[in-house]
Design an enzyme around this catalytic site. Structure first.
Site: not given
Length: 640
Positions: A371, A399, A285
């Site tokens: 979640e 969600r 990254k």
């Protein structure tokens, strides 16, 4: 803040068809120019930087090898797709990223044929790519489904649900696991790159299938030995076995920045008769930009910045961010209450749970992008006598709605929901807007729903939630900084279902929920200037309603307005239902509800979004005047 780099080769590439006309030896230069262009663009606009820098070579390789847009390329989450946008016909608009009327910060179907699926929430890519692959298979059309999913997104159960269902797609489905953070693989080198090319080749895949069939006919000990030999040859000790069990041919790990490794492996997988295939690619990254590589978060999300120094331009904060007020308040409360714990789903800094975790690491839980698990885990903690705070963005809590209903509300368990990013969120647009939580939570029996008008109220609501042991409770607050009020030294326990009068009047009553209170007070000033005495109430609670206060205001005012940063079905609907049930409108009372429009609003600055939604002070004034059936001139005349 940013300089425009020289990009002679990139200038010749408008769409992937142009890219595919290049020689393989030119791709390194193209990737370098693409990286420079992306850094320059994000320096101008702000946005997600580190994730896109990490997939520059992968983006080039995928569009070079596969026949996009006929092959459907789905970027999980989509915040890493800026390089993809640059080489798919959108370079001329790349410096409008996340601006009003400009390019979305995520992939978006309406924006380009090269964005076959809108992504902004994680872990949806494999399911979507599988849908494309199966649809083409059923209609006997060419075209593959290709999902690029990060190792973080792989922590969500939905990714595994999709893979478990993927075998039927055969060679039409390819999953690229972009491993850039969790280090689930050892460093890759020449030997692993050679093995990756070997095991992705057609002869090896065919040989393996023959060997598997033969080994099944062997006595069990020999069958096991043959299987282990195959696994060892592919370096599967670091994770390939799991994917194989789910029906995938596993290839990797390979260096995601080495085009000489990427291209042949992708070509082998593209041409393989077997599948589905999973290619494990290791990337870094922030790759190629020193300030991002050196940053702890790899410059995941940035403001505008100076390309040379990496220094970000940030306006001086006038007040603390809501998420930090929550995190710091909860940490203080936990100093004296060992039952308090905090749960987040891969967003510790975004929710302020990082502040809690620093003070109480043993009571802080980051469960990854999960979640549903977060909510039921919190329910289990609550059932055992703990005081769990489940800190999740409004848009992500969607969600886990079944878990909120089934595992929390029905059982009346005291889970505390700290709902960040309530209301409109600016540059992230519709996918991240917290538009629906009032509606989807206040409709549930047993649920208490609060909304903070400012940062001081957030302190009180965090404390109130901590002490609320009789059932589930939620409190919502927006993205960004507070309004600048002083934070209380000692938090106050709010009486459940009780609002407050902020300003007393007699003709118009504004019932505000949440941070529109500041606009409601501005509107009251403007109405007073027109001769209309105005009451402003901060209801604090969408559920239970302060029925006594509302009843009194309806009995003593000519017009009642409700104002909320939520969709239809929220506060206004509950107030109208109460008024209808009690016959409070029978004598001619005028009620108007101001709420978010029945539409998904595109990204823009928050103030412009609220202006478009009709929730700023002038819109509140206009609603009151229209309810009274006269314009401002008429009011001035009446006053005279």
């Amino acid at each position: 803040m940013s300089t425009t780099p020289a990009t002679p080769l990139l200038d010749t590439v408008d769409v992937p068809a142009d890219l595919r006309r290049l020689e393989p030896g030119q791709l390194r230069q193209l990737a370098d120019e693409l990286r420079a262009e992306m850094i320059s663009a994000v320096g101008t606009t702000g946005g997600h930087l580190g994730s896109g820098l990490g997939v520059v070579e992968l983006t080039v390789a995928l569009h070079y090898v596969f026949n996009t847009p006929d092959d459907k390329l789905v970027w999980d989450v989509g915040h890493q797709a800026y390089p993809h946008k640059i080489i798919t016909g959108r370079r001329s608009r790349i410096r409008t990223l996340r601006q009003g009327g400009g390019l979305s910060g995520f992939t978006k179907r309406s924006e380009s044929e090269y964005d076959p699926f809108g992504t902004a929430h994680s872990s949806t890519s494999i399911s979507a790519a599988l849908g494309f692959a199966i649809a083409n298979k059923l209609s006997d059309k060419p075209g593959k489904g290709i999902a690029v999913i990060g190792d973080g997104a792989m922590s969500a159960g939905m990714a595994y649900e999709a893979m478990n269902n993927a075998a039927e797609a055969g060679n039409r489905l390819i999953v690229i696991l972009n491993d850039n953070d969790m280090s689930i693989a050892p460093p890759v080198g020449g030997l692993s790159a050679y093995l990756a090319r070997l095991v992705s080749s057609r002869p090896f895949l065919s040989l393996r299938e023959i060997a598997k069939r033969l080994s099944r006919k062997l006595p069990e000990p020999l069958h096991r030995a043959a299987k282990k030999t195959d696994e060892f040859a592919r370096g599967m000790a670091m994770g390939g076995t799991l994917f194989e069990e789910l029906g995938f041919y596993y290839v990797g790990p390979i260096d995601g920045h080495n085009l000489d490794q990427l291209i042949p492996v992708l070509e082998n997988v593209r041409d393989a008769a077997e599948g589905p295939c999973l290619i494990h690619v290791v990337t870094q990254k922030g790759k190629g930009y020193a300030p991002a590589e050196a940053s702890a978060d790899k410059y995941h999300g940035v403001q505008k910045f100076d390309v040379i120094t990496g220094e970000q331009v940030k306006a001086p904060a006038k007040a603390p961010a809501y998420q930090n007020v929550f995190g710091e308040t909860l940490a203080k409360l936990a100093d004296s209450d060992p039952r308090i714990c905090a749960i987040t789903a891969a967003m510790p800094s975004g929710t302020g749970v990082d502040k809690f975790a620093k003070a109480h690491p043993d009571r802080s839980f980051d469960v990854g992008i999960a979640e549903q698990h977060a909510v039921t885990f919190a329910a289990g903690l609550a059932a055992q006598g703990m005081r769990p705070f489940c800190a999740i963005y409004s848009t992500f809590l969607q969600r886990a709605y079944d878990q909120v209903v089934h595992d929390v509300a029905i059982q009346n368990l005291p889970v505390r929901f700290a709902i960040d990013r309530a209301g409109l969120v600016g540059a992230d647009g519709a996918t991240h807007a917290g538009s629906f939580d009032i509606t989807y939570l206040a409709s549930l029996p047993n649920m208490v729903v609060m909304a903070a008008a400012d940062e001081a109220e957030l302190v009180h609501m965090t404390y109130t939630a901590a002490l609320h042991d009789s059932g589930p409770i939620a409190f919502r607050y927006p993205r960004g900084n507070g309004v600048g009020v002083d934070l209380p030294e000692v938090p106050q326990q709010l009486e459940i279902g009780k609002g407050r009068i902020v300003r007393q009047g007699s003709k118009v009553a504004i019932l505000s929920l949440g941070t529109r209170l500041a606009e409601a007070l501005k509107a009251a000033d403007q109405l007073e200037a027109k001769g209309l005495s105005t009451t402003v109430a901060d209801l604090r609670f969408a559920k239970p309603l302060d029925t006594a206060l509302i009843r009194q205001l309806m009995a003593t005012h000519e017009v009642v307005l409700t104002v909320e940063e939520g969709s239809i079905g929220g506060l206004g609907a509950h107030v109208l239902t109460m008024a209808s049930d009690e016959g409070l409108t029978d004598a001619g009372l005028k009620i108007r509800t101001l709420r978010l429009p029945d539409a998904f609003q595109d990204h823009d600055s928050p103030d412009k979004q609220y202006d478009a939604a009709g929730l700023n002070a002038p819109h509140i004034v206009d609603a009151a005047l229209k309810a009274l059936r006269h314009n401002s001139a008429g009011v001035e005349e009446a006053r005279a």
